[in-house]
Motif scaffolding. Structure first.
Motif, mmCIF file in Angstrom:
data_model
loop_
_atom_site.group_PDB
_atom_site.id
_atom_site.type_symbol
_atom_site.label_atom_id
_atom_site.label_comp_id
_atom_site.label_asym_id
_atom_site.label_seq_id
_atom_site.Cartn_x
_atom_site.Cartn_y
_atom_site.Cartn_z
ATOM 1 N N SER A 253 39.992 67.045 64.170
ATOM 2 C CA SER A 253 39.777 68.457 64.501
ATOM 3 C C SER A 253 38.724 69.099 63.596
ATOM 4 O O SER A 253 38.312 70.232 63.833
ATOM 5 N N SER A 254 38.291 68.356 62.570
ATOM 6 C CA SER A 254 37.268 68.894 61.661
ATOM 7 C C SER A 254 35.878 68.578 62.193
ATOM 8 O O SER A 254 35.681 67.624 62.947
ATOM 9 N N ARG A 255 34.894 69.371 61.773
ATOM 10 C CA ARG A 255 33.518 69.173 62.200
ATOM 11 C C ARG A 255 32.691 68.555 61.078
ATOM 12 O O ARG A 255 33.039 68.647 59.904
ATOM 13 N N ALA A 256 31.604 67.926 61.479
ATOM 14 C CA ALA A 256 30.647 67.428 60.492
ATOM 15 C C ALA A 256 29.964 68.614 59.814
ATOM 16 O O ALA A 256 29.779 69.676 60.416
ATOM 17 N N VAL A 257 29.556 68.414 58.540
ATOM 18 C CA VAL A 257 28.905 69.485 57.784
ATOM 19 C C VAL A 257 27.555 68.987 57.270
ATOM 20 O O VAL A 257 27.352 67.788 57.059
ATOM 21 N N GLU A 258 26.654 69.897 57.056
ATOM 22 C CA GLU A 258 25.330 69.557 56.529
ATOM 23 C C GLU A 258 25.486 69.038 55.104
ATOM 24 O O GLU A 258 26.187 69.640 54.289
ATOM 25 N N ILE A 259 24.869 67.885 54.784
ATOM 26 C CA ILE A 259 25.133 67.258 53.488
ATOM 27 C C ILE A 259 24.665 68.118 52.323
ATOM 28 O O ILE A 259 25.184 68.001 51.218
ATOM 29 N N GLY A 260 23.680 68.973 52.568
ATOM 30 C CA GLY A 260 23.203 69.842 51.497
ATOM 31 C C GLY A 260 24.210 70.888 51.065
ATOM 32 O O GLY A 260 24.053 71.499 50.008
ATOM 33 N N THR A 261 25.273 71.095 51.854
ATOM 34 C CA THR A 261 26.305 72.083 51.499
ATOM 35 C C THR A 261 27.479 71.442 50.780
ATOM 36 O O THR A 261 28.407 72.143 50.363
ATOM 37 N N MET A 262 27.453 70.127 50.606
ATOM 38 C CA MET A 262 28.600 69.431 50.006
ATOM 39 C C MET A 262 28.543 69.486 48.481
ATOM 40 O O MET A 262 27.461 69.660 47.892
ATOM 41 N N ALA A 263 29.693 69.339 47.875
ATOM 42 C CA ALA A 263 29.779 69.379 46.413
ATOM 43 C C ALA A 263 28.924 68.274 45.806
ATOM 44 O O ALA A 263 28.971 67.124 46.237
ATOM 45 N N GLY A 264 28.115 68.627 44.816
ATOM 46 C CA GLY A 264 27.261 67.675 44.130
ATOM 47 C C GLY A 264 25.942 67.388 44.813
ATOM 48 O O GLY A 264 25.154 66.564 44.338
ATOM 49 N N ALA A 265 25.674 68.062 45.936
ATOM 50 C CA ALA A 265 24.431 67.811 46.673
ATOM 51 C C ALA A 265 23.223 68.198 45.840
ATOM 52 O O ALA A 265 23.194 69.251 45.188
ATOM 53 N N ASP A 266 22.198 67.337 45.854
ATOM 54 C CA ASP A 266 20.990 67.594 45.072
ATOM 55 C C ASP A 266 19.792 67.021 45.823
ATOM 56 O O ASP A 266 19.726 65.822 46.100
ATOM 57 N N SER A 267 18.858 67.894 46.187
ATOM 58 C CA SER A 267 17.594 67.505 46.811
ATOM 59 C C SER A 267 17.785 66.728 48.110
ATOM 60 O O SER A 267 17.004 65.825 48.438
ATOM 61 N N THR A 268 18.810 67.045 48.872
ATOM 62 C CA THR A 268 19.066 66.337 50.127
ATOM 63 C C THR A 268 17.992 66.658 51.157
ATOM 64 O O THR A 268 17.489 67.778 51.216
ATOM 65 N N PRO A 269 17.614 65.697 52.011
ATOM 66 C CA PRO A 269 16.649 65.985 53.082
ATOM 67 C C PRO A 269 17.188 67.050 54.036
ATOM 68 O O PRO A 269 18.380 67.075 54.347
ATOM 69 N N GLN A 270 16.292 67.894 54.484
ATOM 70 C CA GLN A 270 16.682 68.918 55.449
ATOM 71 C C GLN A 270 16.336 68.533 56.877
ATOM 72 O O GLN A 270 16.825 69.139 57.830
ATOM 73 N N VAL A 271 15.486 67.526 57.042
ATOM 74 C CA VAL A 271 15.083 67.089 58.367
ATOM 75 C C VAL A 271 14.762 65.601 58.303
ATOM 76 O O VAL A 271 14.237 65.110 57.296
ATOM 77 N N ALA A 272 15.105 64.865 59.350
ATOM 78 C CA ALA A 272 14.840 63.426 59.402
ATOM 79 C C ALA A 272 14.811 62.982 60.854
ATOM 80 O O ALA A 272 15.332 63.667 61.745
ATOM 81 N N ASN A 273 14.212 61.825 61.086
ATOM 82 C CA ASN A 273 14.181 61.253 62.424
ATOM 83 C C ASN A 273 15.213 60.147 62.625
ATOM 84 O O ASN A 273 15.536 59.803 63.752
ATOM 85 N N ARG A 274 15.713 59.596 61.518
ATOM 86 C CA ARG A 274 16.720 58.535 61.633
ATOM 87 C C ARG A 274 17.379 58.317 60.282
ATOM 88 O O ARG A 274 16.743 58.496 59.250
ATOM 89 N N ILE A 275 18.643 57.907 60.319
ATOM 90 C CA ILE A 275 19.354 57.565 59.078
ATOM 91 C C ILE A 275 20.025 56.209 59.227
ATOM 92 O O ILE A 275 20.426 55.804 60.320
ATOM 93 N N ILE A 276 20.110 55.496 58.100
ATOM 94 C CA ILE A 276 20.813 54.218 58.020
ATOM 95 C C ILE A 276 21.512 54.170 56.668
ATOM 96 O O ILE A 276 20.972 54.656 55.666
ATOM 97 N N VAL A 277 22.704 53.597 56.620
ATOM 98 C CA VAL A 277 23.367 53.281 55.351
ATOM 99 C C VAL A 277 23.171 51.785 55.125
ATOM 100 O O VAL A 277 23.644 50.966 55.907
ATOM 101 N N SER A 278 22.439 51.429 54.072
ATOM 102 C CA SER A 278 22.161 50.011 53.824
ATOM 103 C C SER A 278 23.453 49.284 53.463
ATOM 104 O O SER A 278 24.230 49.738 52.615
#
Length: 620
Positions: A253-278
């Motif tokens: 029931s929870s929604r995804a949140v912008e990573i820049g608003t999360m605790a400890g966030a620092d210099s997170t990208p604001q725009v991207a065309n693709r993401i991958i977790v290596s």
């Protein structure tokens, strides 16, 4: 009288003429090759019980720590997580108004409401959810306001309209009260491309199909999400938009949140065309993103990665492994796909290999192929750690080196493909049958309505018609799962029939050979008997039936002047598969073509080597 054993090379051969392709198969639908012999593919049935909104262009599956299997569904309108057959909306929230900032105005006899919310920032088609509103005094009670709406039109920067579920009357004079809160979801994307100076407007029409283009993939393309798991959580990114994080521990029931608003966030990208977790080193990687020191300004060739095991710390420092790279060839990164050894990065001009090096450089990148690209962000897939993709005018693979895949249906596919909607092409792996599928729009369709398949175990190609917008290999599931345009997910290779309708119907499956010249090309032949060779082994129908048609003509450019079809029906399955012993076509010509087809429910068949009686019948 002689019996001719009808044998054909496996796979479809469509890049020459019908006459030059003799001895091969020419046309098919809903057919694959098992050990070189044509057989019907499996059917499909609904996997989800309720629909999602929008066209799903990408799917992703993973499991939580509690062994809960989930599927992420990215559509052009929303993002969902499927669980138990129902899609759960986790679309991120863009903005929330203050209490009382949003007010309603209605007109007697109309279901249209005008919402006033200063500097709302919304666009037509966006979704907004209201809470805290009170009745307007008549038909428009609180329950008709406190729910989700899709914005119908934008009046101006401070006003927009929605459609209510009831018609207002003269008593509806209120404005919703001082406690109304409007919660705006992130902007919706496009379901079809909008052209001008973007991808698909210039090179695809100017250059040849084998030429790579140097062109920007405009943000005015269909909404395509990339997604990857970070532990049991999920990171998602709409192409050209922000990066968002969904915490599994908070529930569906929870929604995804912008990573820049999360605790400890620092210099997170604001725009991207693709993401991958290596996989190996646990960095979150953003492709075609903004620079750390120029936030919000997208650099379509820039790659940034977070600190190891930390999805929110992207600040480059000597004390962490966050950093960036920039590719040099092309105008922008189209997509990236992960293998066990590396990450392949596709620009509109080249292919790069990105590998983990460890500190202090973290990652390195090298160009491995130039003058090639991929037609869409979802047109590449992996099969046993080999990457296959649809490039402009051809099919490619990478198994340590980049090479073209020989294709016997290449002209057939690329001569009839909608160039304006290439960004919808999606690839998928069907591991149980050693197949890579590409779904693509034909030249007369704006949606994926066809597929082409490469069987990499046998090295053969075949094709057909089917409307699918996204594909998910079976993974933790027993069958592959695909998205259709009706808002449902379907399990494939499941049962034998088309489960998109209720009740299901039989698959319309067929295969037809190229012409086979029987004699010297001058002598006529006459055929009046055939001994079928067919198996109905997986059929569930009580008397499954397939129709065999033999066609004849005099010259390659003629229509088929004679045609005779007969049904072959299973009569028993024990102790052996028993069916019609012989059929009696009566045809005369210089060359023949064989066709077998079926469309009855519960029918599956595999063709062997039928034999046709022939005799010479004079000359003309």
């Amino acid at each position: 009288m002689n019996f001719l054993k009808l044998t054909f090379t496996p796979g479809i051969n469509r890049d020459g003429t019908n006459y030059s392709a003799q001895g091969t198969w020419w046309d098919c639908d809903k057919i694959r090759f098992g050990n070189g012999l044509p057989e019907t593919i499996g059917g499909w049935r609904k996997y989800t019980s309720t629909t999602f909104l929008g066209s799903a262009r990408s799917l992703y599956s993973w499991a939580t720590l509690s062994n809960q299997n989930l599927i992420g569904i990215g559509t052009h309108l929303k993002y969902y997580i499927e669980n138990g057959g129902s899609p759960n909306d986790i679309t991120p929230i863009r903005a929330t108004s203050g209490a009382g900032d949003a007010t309603f105005a209605v007109t007697d006899g109309s279901a249209t409401a005008t919402v006033t919310d200063t500097a709302h920032g919304a666009s037509m088609g966006d979704f907004v959810t209201f809470s805290g509103a009170v009745s307007l005094g008549g038909n428009v009670v609180a329950g008709e306001l406190n729910k989700e709406f899709q914005i119908v039109s934008i009046v101006d920067a401070n006003n927009y309209t929605i459609t209510l579920g009831v018609t207002a009357n003269s008593s509806d004079v209120g404005d919703g009260g001082a406690s109304t809160v409007a919660e705006y979801q992130i902007a919706v994307g496009l379901d079809s491309a909008v052209f001008g100076d973007g991808w698909g407007s210039d090179p695809w029409g100017d250059g040849g199909w084998g030429e790579a283009g140097s062109v920007i993939l405009s943000q005015n393309v269909v909404r395509i999400w990339s997604h990857d798991s970070f532990g049991e959580d999920l990171i998602i990114n709409p192409r050209g938009g922000g990066i968002y994080y969904w915490d599994a521990s908070l529930g569906l029931s929870s929604r995804a949140v912008e990573i820049g608003t999360m605790a400890g966030a620092d210099s997170t990208p604001q725009v991207a065309n693709r993401i991958i977790v290596s996989d190996v080193d646990r960095h979150v990687i953003a492709f075609g993103c903004d620079d750390e020191f120029n936030p919000g300004v997208q650099d379509p060739l820039l790659i940034r990665f977070s600190d190891q095991e930390n999805a929110v710390d992207w600040h480059t420092a000597t004390t962490n492994t966050a950093g960036s790279l920039r590719v040099s060839s092309g105008v922008q990164i189209v997509t990236a796909i992960q293998t066990k050894r590396e990450i392949l990065v596709f620009t509109d001009k080249s292919v790069y290999s990105m590998q983990y090096l460890g500190p202090p450089y973290t990652f390195g990148i090298n160009e491995i192929a130039g003058e090639t690209s991929v037609v869409s962000p979802e047109a590449a897939t992996t099969a046993h750690d080999v990457v296959y993709w649809m490039a402009p005018g051809k099919f490619m693979r990478y198994d340590g080196t980049v090479q073209e895949v020989p294709c016997t249906v290449q002209d057939y596919v690329f001569d009839d493909i909608n160039l304006d909607n290439l960004s919808k092409v999606v690839a998928g792996h069907n591991v149980a049958f050693s197949e890579v599928w590409w779904f693509y729009p034909s030249s007369t369709s704006t949606e994926n309505d066809r597929y082409v398949v490469y069987d990499y175990a046998q090295g053969v190609w075949y094709f057909g018609t089917m409307t699918r917008t996204a594909w998910l290999n079976r993974g933790a599931y027993s069958k592959p799962i695909a998205a259709a345009t009706d808002g449902y997910l379907y399990t494939h290779e499941d049962d034998l029939d088309d489960g998109e309708v209720n009740p299901p119907i039989g698959l319309s499956a067929y295969i037809q050979s190229a012409d086979r010249e029987i004699s010297d090309g001058y002598q006529f032949i006459y055929a009046d008997q055939m001994i079928p060779d067919i198996s109905f082994r997986r059929s569930t129908a009580s008397s499954p039936t397939a129709t065999i048609t033999v066609k004849a003509r005099e010259f390659p450019g003629d229509i088929y002047e004679q045609s005779d079809d007969e049904d072959v029906t299973q009569t028993s399955t024990s102790p052996v598969d028993q069916y019609t012993r012989q059929i009696f076509p009566r045809i005369r010509g210089r060359a023949i073509s064989l066709r077998i087809e079926s469309d009855e429910i519960g029918t599956s068949w595999k063709l062997g080597y039928p034999r046709l009686s022939i005799r010479t019948d004079g000359r003309r």
